[in-house]
Design a protein around this motif. Sequence first.
Motif, PDB file in Angstrom:
ATOM      1  N   ALA A  37       3.221  16.106  61.652  1.00  0.00           N
ATOM      2  CA  ALA A  37       3.520  15.645  62.881  1.00  0.00           C
ATOM      3  C   ALA A  37       5.146  16.598  62.775  1.00  0.00           C
ATOM      4  O   ALA A  37       5.696  17.014  62.535  1.00  0.00           O
ATOM      5  N   GLU A  38       5.179  16.257  64.097  1.00  0.00           N
ATOM      6  CA  GLU A  38       6.607  16.859  64.554  1.00  0.00           C
ATOM      7  C   GLU A  38       7.565  16.649  63.662  1.00  0.00           C
ATOM      8  O   GLU A  38       8.808  17.250  63.900  1.00  0.00           O
ATOM      9  N   GLN A  39       7.966  15.233  63.660  1.00  0.00           N
ATOM     10  CA  GLN A  39       9.092  14.420  63.154  1.00  0.00           C
ATOM     11  C   GLN A  39       7.897  14.345  61.183  1.00  0.00           C
ATOM     12  O   GLN A  39       7.846  13.580  60.820  1.00  0.00           O
ATOM     13  N   PRO A  40       8.128  15.683  60.337  1.00  0.00           N
ATOM     14  CA  PRO A  40       7.647  14.965  59.180  1.00  0.00           C
ATOM     15  C   PRO A  40       8.363  13.683  58.458  1.00  0.00           C
ATOM     16  O   PRO A  40       9.886  14.137  59.055  1.00  0.00           O
ATOM     17  N   ALA A 110      18.363   7.250  62.075  1.00  0.00           N
ATOM     18  CA  ALA A 110      17.791   6.766  60.865  1.00  0.00           C
ATOM     19  C   ALA A 110      16.805   6.471  61.942  1.00  0.00           C
ATOM     20  O   ALA A 110      15.963   6.020  62.900  1.00  0.00           O
ATOM     21  N   ASP A 111      17.544   5.750  62.788  1.00  0.00           N
ATOM     22  CA  ASP A 111      16.598   3.862  63.221  1.00  0.00           C
ATOM     23  C   ASP A 111      16.126   4.381  64.752  1.00  0.00           C
ATOM     24  O   ASP A 111      14.728   3.936  64.214  1.00  0.00           O
ATOM     25  N   GLY A 116       9.904   6.517  65.953  1.00  0.00           N
ATOM     26  CA  GLY A 116       8.842   7.300  66.446  1.00  0.00           C
ATOM     27  C   GLY A 116       8.927   8.616  67.235  1.00  0.00           C
ATOM     28  O   GLY A 116       9.145   9.225  67.751  1.00  0.00           O
ATOM     29  N   GLU A 117      10.579   8.742  67.563  1.00  0.00           N
ATOM     30  CA  GLU A 117      11.551   9.597  67.722  1.00  0.00           C
ATOM     31  C   GLU A 117      11.814  10.466  67.198  1.00  0.00           C
ATOM     32  O   GLU A 117      11.639  11.264  65.680  1.00  0.00           O
ATOM     33  N   GLU A 118      11.542  12.138  67.992  1.00  0.00           N
ATOM     34  CA  GLU A 118      12.046  13.185  66.502  1.00  0.00           C
ATOM     35  C   GLU A 118      13.171  13.590  66.847  1.00  0.00           C
ATOM     36  O   GLU A 118      13.536  13.342  68.052  1.00  0.00           O
ATOM     37  N   LEU A 119      13.664  13.903  65.595  1.00  0.00           N
ATOM     38  CA  LEU A 119      15.423  14.721  64.677  1.00  0.00           C
ATOM     39  C   LEU A 119      16.199  15.235  66.392  1.00  0.00           C
ATOM     40  O   LEU A 119      16.766  15.105  66.618  1.00  0.00           O
ATOM     41  N   ASP A 125      20.625  14.671  72.140  1.00  0.00           N
ATOM     42  CA  ASP A 125      21.133  12.313  72.338  1.00  0.00           C
ATOM     43  C   ASP A 125      22.606  12.210  71.506  1.00  0.00           C
ATOM     44  O   ASP A 125      23.568  12.387  72.372  1.00  0.00           O
ATOM     45  N   TYR A 126      22.785  12.066  70.452  1.00  0.00           N
ATOM     46  CA  TYR A 126      23.548  11.450  69.005  1.00  0.00           C
ATOM     47  C   TYR A 126      24.833  12.103  69.833  1.00  0.00           C
ATOM     48  O   TYR A 126      25.992  12.055  70.129  1.00  0.00           O
TER      49      TYR A 126
END
Length: 172
Positions: A37-40, A110-111, A116-119, A125-126
């Motif tokens: 997955a794009e975000q393991p 984390a939320d 389902g979002e990628e880091l 954004d953060y």
Amino acid sequence: MRVVIGSKNPAKIKAIETIFSQYKAEFIVMDIPSGVAEQPFSDAETIKGAVNRAADALYSGEGQIGIGLEGGVEKTENGLFLCNWGALVEKDEPPIIAGGARILLPEEVADRLVKGEELGPVMDDYAKKQNIRHNEGAIGVFTNGQINRADMFTHVAKLLLGQYEYRHVKRR
């Protein structure tokens, strides 16, 4: 020595080039998919991504060594931790695997990952910046620059290289 790096990410490339600087190494950089997955979302998935990148880099780049570095997250009872893993693959040898630093991610980050979002995009954004994954990384943001993404992956790469050297010294 022909070292094939399974990513075009500048932080990962810098880490590998840094640790192999004492070797006469030719570096081949390839954009190798992780196959995960794009975000393991676990150590197991992140390790699999690193091994996949390393093995595919080795064979696609016709090198003596293939290296894959992969970032992910691991859910624990204490929250969601940033994790990173690396793999070094040689022909006809089992992969060498190593993991690195871990830090707890803030709940608001984390939320979004759990949803389902990628880091990478979440961090842009953060932190109100662009391409954090190619620069300081989440680790750089959350350690106030004490450790950046290249540093984090350099540590993992040193663990890989040390095991590689031990493998070859041990056999003499």
